[in-house]
Motif scaffolding. Structure first.
Motif, mmCIF file in Angstrom:
data_model
loop_
_atom_site.group_PDB
_atom_site.id
_atom_site.type_symbol
_atom_site.label_atom_id
_atom_site.label_comp_id
_atom_site.label_asym_id
_atom_site.label_seq_id
_atom_site.Cartn_x
_atom_site.Cartn_y
_atom_site.Cartn_z
ATOM 1 N N LEU A 1 9.513 -13.196 7.081
ATOM 2 C CA LEU A 1 10.532 -12.731 8.027
ATOM 3 C C LEU A 1 11.630 -11.947 7.317
ATOM 4 C CD1 LEU A 1 10.985 -15.851 10.336
ATOM 5 C CD2 LEU A 1 10.031 -13.646 10.979
ATOM 6 N N VAL A 2 11.969 -12.391 6.115
ATOM 7 C CA VAL A 2 13.048 -11.753 5.351
ATOM 8 C C VAL A 2 12.590 -10.460 4.699
ATOM 9 C CG1 VAL A 2 14.411 -12.044 3.237
ATOM 10 C CG2 VAL A 2 14.346 -13.866 4.921
ATOM 11 N N SER A 3 11.371 -10.438 4.163
ATOM 12 C CA SER A 3 10.999 -9.353 3.261
ATOM 13 C C SER A 3 10.079 -8.291 3.842
ATOM 14 C CB SER A 3 10.355 -9.943 2.006
ATOM 15 O OG SER A 3 9.215 -10.706 2.356
ATOM 16 N N VAL A 4 9.149 -8.652 4.691
ATOM 17 C CA VAL A 4 8.138 -7.682 5.140
ATOM 18 C C VAL A 4 8.745 -6.504 5.907
ATOM 19 C CG1 VAL A 4 6.106 -7.375 6.625
ATOM 20 C CG2 VAL A 4 6.205 -9.277 5.021
ATOM 21 N N PRO A 5 9.618 -6.715 6.906
ATOM 22 C CA PRO A 5 10.142 -5.541 7.626
ATOM 23 C C PRO A 5 10.901 -4.566 6.733
ATOM 24 C CG PRO A 5 10.586 -7.548 8.864
ATOM 25 C CD PRO A 5 10.068 -7.962 7.529
ATOM 26 N N GLN A 6 11.738 -5.088 5.840
ATOM 27 C CA GLN A 6 12.510 -4.204 4.969
ATOM 28 C C GLN A 6 11.621 -3.532 3.935
ATOM 29 O OE1 GLN A 6 15.702 -3.269 5.358
ATOM 30 N NE2 GLN A 6 15.216 -1.786 3.746
ATOM 31 N N PHE A 7 10.631 -4.264 3.419
ATOM 32 C CA PHE A 7 9.703 -3.673 2.465
ATOM 33 C C PHE A 7 8.926 -2.534 3.111
ATOM 34 C CE2 PHE A 7 5.587 -3.401 0.355
ATOM 35 C CZ PHE A 7 5.990 -3.206 -0.951
ATOM 36 N N MET A 8 8.472 -2.726 4.343
ATOM 37 C CA MET A 8 7.742 -1.661 5.059
ATOM 38 C C MET A 8 8.652 -0.471 5.347
ATOM 39 S SD MET A 8 5.338 -3.935 7.577
ATOM 40 C CE MET A 8 4.993 -2.556 8.626
ATOM 41 N N ALA A 9 9.900 -0.729 5.685
ATOM 42 C CA ALA A 9 10.840 0.368 5.935
ATOM 43 C C ALA A 9 11.083 1.172 4.661
ATOM 44 C CB ALA A 9 12.147 -0.180 6.482
ATOM 45 N N ASP A 10 11.168 0.496 3.527
ATOM 46 C CA ASP A 10 11.345 1.199 2.253
ATOM 47 C C ASP A 10 10.149 2.090 1.947
ATOM 48 O OD1 ASP A 10 13.760 -0.037 1.919
ATOM 49 O OD2 ASP A 10 13.029 -1.525 0.479
ATOM 50 N N GLN A 11 8.934 1.625 2.273
ATOM 51 C CA GLN A 11 7.743 2.432 2.015
ATOM 52 C C GLN A 11 7.677 3.619 2.961
ATOM 53 O OE1 GLN A 11 6.334 1.456 -0.837
ATOM 54 N NE2 GLN A 11 7.837 -0.178 -0.606
ATOM 55 N N PHE B 1 -2.781 -6.191 -0.044
ATOM 56 C CA PHE B 1 -1.416 -5.828 -0.443
ATOM 57 C C PHE B 1 -1.347 -5.562 -1.946
ATOM 58 C CE2 PHE B 1 2.746 -7.323 -2.023
ATOM 59 C CZ PHE B 1 3.572 -6.409 -1.385
ATOM 60 N N LEU B 2 -2.015 -6.394 -2.726
ATOM 61 C CA LEU B 2 -1.981 -6.227 -4.184
ATOM 62 C C LEU B 2 -2.680 -4.960 -4.653
ATOM 63 C CD1 LEU B 2 -2.538 -9.882 -5.405
ATOM 64 C CD2 LEU B 2 -0.505 -8.481 -5.726
ATOM 65 N N THR B 3 -3.658 -4.473 -3.898
ATOM 66 C CA THR B 3 -4.356 -3.253 -4.316
ATOM 67 C C THR B 3 -3.433 -2.039 -4.329
ATOM 68 O OG1 THR B 3 -5.117 -2.756 -2.075
ATOM 69 C CG2 THR B 3 -6.597 -4.041 -3.482
ATOM 70 N N GLY B 4 -2.386 -2.062 -3.548
ATOM 71 C CA GLY B 4 -1.458 -0.930 -3.520
ATOM 72 C C GLY B 4 -0.239 -1.117 -4.380
ATOM 73 N N SER B 5 -0.220 -2.139 -5.219
ATOM 74 C CA SER B 5 0.977 -2.461 -5.997
ATOM 75 C C SER B 5 1.479 -1.309 -6.856
ATOM 76 C CB SER B 5 0.722 -3.685 -6.880
ATOM 77 O OG SER B 5 0.582 -4.826 -6.085
ATOM 78 N N CYS B 6 0.576 -0.503 -7.383
ATOM 79 C CA CYS B 6 0.995 0.602 -8.251
ATOM 80 C C CYS B 6 1.709 1.700 -7.485
ATOM 81 C CB CYS B 6 -0.217 1.186 -8.966
ATOM 82 S SG CYS B 6 -1.009 0.022 -10.067
ATOM 83 N N SER B 7 1.454 1.811 -6.195
ATOM 84 C CA SER B 7 2.048 2.915 -5.425
ATOM 85 C C SER B 7 3.272 2.519 -4.619
ATOM 86 C CB SER B 7 0.983 3.497 -4.477
ATOM 87 O OG SER B 7 0.570 2.519 -3.543
ATOM 88 N N TYR B 8 3.628 1.246 -4.606
ATOM 89 C CA TYR B 8 4.779 0.814 -3.824
ATOM 90 C C TYR B 8 6.081 1.211 -4.503
ATOM 91 C CZ TYR B 8 1.518 -2.209 -1.309
ATOM 92 O OH TYR B 8 0.475 -2.673 -0.568
ATOM 93 N N ARG B 9 7.057 1.498 -3.690
ATOM 94 C CA ARG B 9 8.414 1.720 -4.203
ATOM 95 C C ARG B 9 9.172 0.420 -4.057
ATOM 96 N NH1 ARG B 9 9.617 7.130 -4.971
ATOM 97 N NH2 ARG B 9 8.109 8.515 -4.012
ATOM 98 N N THR B 10 9.624 -0.132 -5.182
ATOM 99 C CA THR B 10 10.375 -1.383 -5.153
ATOM 100 C C THR B 10 11.803 -1.122 -5.579
ATOM 101 O OG1 THR B 10 9.675 -1.897 -7.413
ATOM 102 C CG2 THR B 10 8.332 -2.765 -5.629
ATOM 103 N N TYR B 11 12.691 -1.864 -4.979
ATOM 104 C CA TYR B 11 14.129 -1.718 -5.279
ATOM 105 C C TYR B 11 14.702 -3.025 -5.731
ATOM 106 C CZ TYR B 11 13.449 2.544 -2.618
ATOM 107 O OH TYR B 11 13.003 3.742 -2.186
ATOM 108 N N TYR C 1 9.526 -6.795 -2.761
ATOM 109 C CA TYR C 1 8.124 -6.857 -3.182
ATOM 110 C C TYR C 1 7.754 -8.257 -3.663
ATOM 111 C CZ TYR C 1 3.973 -6.233 -6.051
ATOM 112 O OH TYR C 1 2.729 -6.368 -6.601
ATOM 113 N N TRP C 2 8.564 -8.808 -4.543
ATOM 114 C CA TRP C 2 8.255 -10.127 -5.108
ATOM 115 C C TRP C 2 8.366 -11.226 -4.067
ATOM 116 C CZ3 TRP C 2 5.441 -10.110 -9.146
ATOM 117 C CH2 TRP C 2 5.526 -9.057 -10.046
#
Length: 196
Positions: free
Chosen positions: A121-131, A186-196, A58-59
């Motif tokens: 490249l590093v973060s978006v695909p994995q972040f989307m897969a986590d969601q 992206f920031l509007t959904g920050s409260c609903s994202y699952r972060t690891y 996420y960060w």
């Protein structure tokens, strides 16, 4: 993801900017653009370490998006007509109108865009897969349909539009604005994202 494609198209046009505005020869302009893409290709290794050790996906998405916005914003503002008053140079697209400050900003912008692109490249695909793994099937299908539409149609429309826009500040400004809008969405959904 669609903003990455618009930014990549803007960076592809950078060689034309360097040959038209800076009047560099094709070899020199290609070397600068190839150095940029080389940085984009090698940085994910270090950024993946940073994601795994310190930040999380996420960060990194957020950090790389702001890096993109800053880099594209610098590029849009460093063209000779826009920066002429601040740097006391002329406003024509001639090599003598490109001051040292504009060159420093240009290479700083390239570095910021490279960090943004590599971070995505590093973060978006994995972040989307986590969601996706934690959403219900119907919402996931609607999200994928919307994403597919935007990833395909927005960059195509943007590429056609950017090609016909003459001021270089606008050619770089459109991807900067689109990246800012995407980051705000992206920031509007920050409260609903699952972060690891």
């Amino acid at each position: 993801m669609w903003t990455d494609l618009l930014a990549a198209y803007a960076m592809w046009m950078t060689m034309a900017y360097l040959t038209d505005a800076w009047k560099l020869n094709l070899k020199h302009a290609a070397a600068i653009v190839n150095l940029f893409w080389g940085m984009v290709a090698i940085m994910p290794v270090g950024l993946q370490f940073v994601v795994d050790t310190f930040m999380g996906y996420y960060w990194m998405v957020l950090f790389s998006s702001f890096s993109y916005i800053a880099g594209l914003g610098f590029l849009s503002k460093l063209t000779p007509p826009d920066l002429a008053a601040a740097t006391a140079t002329c406003s024509a697209y001639d090599p003598e109108c490109i001051g040292q400050g504009q060159k420093i900003l240009f290479f700083t912008a390239l570095a910021l865009i490279a960090v943004g692109c590599s971070g995505h490249l590093v973060s978006v695909p994995q972040f989307m897969a986590d969601q996706d793994s934690h959403s219900n099937h119907r919402d996931s299908m609607l999200c994928h349909l919307f994403m597919s539409f935007t990833v395909i149609h927005v960059p195509i429309a943007g590429a056609f539009a950017i090609h016909y826009i003459k001021p270089w500040s606008m050619r770089y400004g459109i991807p900067a604005i689109c990246t800012l809008v995407a980051t705000l969405i992206f920031l509007t959904g920050s409260c609903s994202y699952r972060t690891y």
